[in-house]
Design a protein around this motif. Structure first.
Motif, PDB file in Angstrom:
ATOM      1  N   ASP A 102      78.394 156.288  83.989  1.00  0.00           N
ATOM      2  CA  ASP A 102      78.810 156.761  85.313  1.00  0.00           C
ATOM      3  C   ASP A 102      79.952 157.774  85.225  1.00  0.00           C
ATOM      4  OD1 ASP A 102      76.974 155.059  86.538  1.00  0.00           O
ATOM      5  OD2 ASP A 102      78.438 153.438  86.783  1.00  0.00           O
ATOM      6  N   VAL A 103      80.653 157.781  84.098  1.00  0.00           N
ATOM      7  CA  VAL A 103      81.790 158.680  83.926  1.00  0.00           C
ATOM      8  C   VAL A 103      81.267 160.062  83.551  1.00  0.00           C
ATOM      9  CG1 VAL A 103      83.899 159.120  82.607  1.00  0.00           C
ATOM     10  CG2 VAL A 103      83.293 156.770  83.242  1.00  0.00           C
ATOM     11  N   LYS A 104      81.465 161.014  84.444  1.00  0.00           N
ATOM     12  CA  LYS A 104      80.904 162.351  84.240  1.00  0.00           C
ATOM     13  C   LYS A 104      81.902 163.333  83.654  1.00  0.00           C
ATOM     14  CE  LYS A 104      77.105 160.872  86.015  1.00  0.00           C
ATOM     15  NZ  LYS A 104      76.043 160.450  85.081  1.00  0.00           N
ATOM     16  N   ALA A 105      83.207 163.017  83.789  1.00  0.00           N
ATOM     17  CA  ALA A 105      84.239 163.907  83.266  1.00  0.00           C
ATOM     18  C   ALA A 105      85.411 163.074  82.774  1.00  0.00           C
ATOM     19  CB  ALA A 105      84.706 164.880  84.351  1.00  0.00           C
ATOM     20  N   MET A 106      86.121 163.612  81.781  1.00  0.00           N
ATOM     21  CA  MET A 106      87.239 162.872  81.211  1.00  0.00           C
ATOM     22  C   MET A 106      88.220 163.850  80.580  1.00  0.00           C
ATOM     23  SD  MET A 106      85.202 161.377  77.862  1.00  0.00           S
ATOM     24  CE  MET A 106      86.508 160.273  77.372  1.00  0.00           C
ATOM     25  N   GLY A 107      89.416 163.369  80.358  1.00  0.00           N
ATOM     26  CA  GLY A 107      90.407 164.173  79.663  1.00  0.00           C
ATOM     27  C   GLY A 107      91.262 163.255  78.809  1.00  0.00           C
ATOM     28  N   VAL A 108      91.880 163.809  77.781  1.00  0.00           N
ATOM     29  CA  VAL A 108      92.825 163.048  76.976  1.00  0.00           C
ATOM     30  C   VAL A 108      94.132 163.818  76.937  1.00  0.00           C
ATOM     31  CG1 VAL A 108      91.122 161.834  75.565  1.00  0.00           C
ATOM     32  CG2 VAL A 108      91.923 164.092  74.833  1.00  0.00           C
ATOM     33  N   SER A 109      95.228 163.073  76.971  1.00  0.00           N
ATOM     34  CA  SER A 109      96.527 163.731  76.932  1.00  0.00           C
ATOM     35  C   SER A 109      96.714 164.461  75.602  1.00  0.00           C
ATOM     36  CB  SER A 109      97.652 162.722  77.170  1.00  0.00           C
ATOM     37  OG  SER A 109      97.592 161.673  76.229  1.00  0.00           O
ATOM     38  N   HIS A 110      96.205 163.848  74.530  1.00  0.00           N
ATOM     39  CA  HIS A 110      96.265 164.475  73.212  1.00  0.00           C
ATOM     40  C   HIS A 110      95.397 163.658  72.254  1.00  0.00           C
ATOM     41  CE1 HIS A 110      99.307 161.346  73.142  1.00  0.00           C
ATOM     42  NE2 HIS A 110      99.445 161.453  71.841  1.00  0.00           N
TER      43      HIS A 110
END
Length: 278
Positions: free
Chosen positions: A123-131
């Protein structure tokens, strides 16, 4: 013009005005609906002088590792993925080679916390990581279909043995600075380099809670942020200080809250999933 005609015109204008005001209200409605704080690891740092040179030398401290799942009108967005879920099966946790570093444990898996609120990884279509340190990217490949938002400087930064930090097959959007993810100002990636070459933070605009800034590892705990302390292990002291100031300026401008990823004292005051902020 008769009174009857004037009444009709007045009614039409009133209806039009109402329609416009309703459209404006919908247009102003933030795209973010909810934000869940996930337990993505708990640990003990052997010596927090590692993160605050000249201060707290030899002092141990409890750390936490936090992920944030955000429900946006256009889909689910995940920020950071914590230490690998596999560590949950290690009785003694993940013990580092450096005794000054953090021994991590995983009391709850990210997968189980998603399941608890009825969210599938797909269900997760987008994501980001701080580093790209291991305690932030441990479960990235649980979401192989999700577009990963990461700074190009971080993506190109060689990993151990010059290996890539992500699977080449993972869909990615490389950034060169700030990014309004959904184009409505509700989720904005902020470029905050220094801890690593492409470290980034996240500004989230919630309808009731207001604006929060998820600072990643721009600072590891509040005391370091307040005193602008830069860990010796950071990629750039100058960039680190500039990024902390950028966060401070953003907080002042937006009247925002600062949420620090590893700060246990702060996290202990917050609502954890399945509760949420709206």
């Amino acid at each position: 013009m008769t009174r009857k005609v004037m009444s009709k015109i007045t009614l039409v204008l009133a209806v039009a005005a109402f329609a416009l005001s309703t459209q404006a209200a919908f247009a102003q409605k933030p795209g973010v609906e909810k934000l869940y704080i996930m337990n993505c690891g708990e640990g003990v740092a052997g010596d927090i002088g590692r993160w605050s040179p000249g201060v707290n030398e030899g002092k141990s401290m409890d750390f936490v590792d936090t992920c944030y799942l955000i429900k946006h009108a256009k889909g689910w967005f995940l920020w950071d993925t914590g230490i690998p879920d596999a560590i949950a099966a290690m009785p003694n946790g993940l013990v580092p080679a450096d005794p000054k570093a953090v021994t991590w444990r995983r009391p709850k898996t990210l997968a189980s916390q998603l399941e608890q609120i009825g969210v599938e990884p797909s269900d997760v279509k987008a994501m980001g990581v701080s580093h790209t340190h291991p305690d932030h990217i441990g479960n990235v490949e649980m979401f192989p279909q999700a577009t990963l938002y990461v700074q190009k400087a971080e993506y190109d930064w060689p990993g151990a043995n010059n290996e890539p930090r992500f699977k080449p097959s993972h869909p990615v959007e490389l950034l060169n600075g700030d990014k309004d993810v959904f184009g409505d100002g509700s989720i904005t990636v902020l470029s905050t380099p220094g801890h690593t070459p492409g470290h980034q933070s996240l500004m989230v605009r919630l309808p009731k809670t207001g604006v929060v800034v998820l600072s990643g590892d721009a600072a590891h705990f509040r005391d370091n942020y307040d005193n602008r302390r830069v860990p010796a292990i950071n990629f750039s002291k100058e960039q680190s200080l500039a990024s902390m100031q950028k966060i401070a300026d953003t907080i002042s401008k937006e009247e925002a809250q600062l949420w620090i990823n590893h700060d246990k004292a702060q996290r202990d005051t917050q609502k954890m999933s399945p509760e949420f902020y709206d």
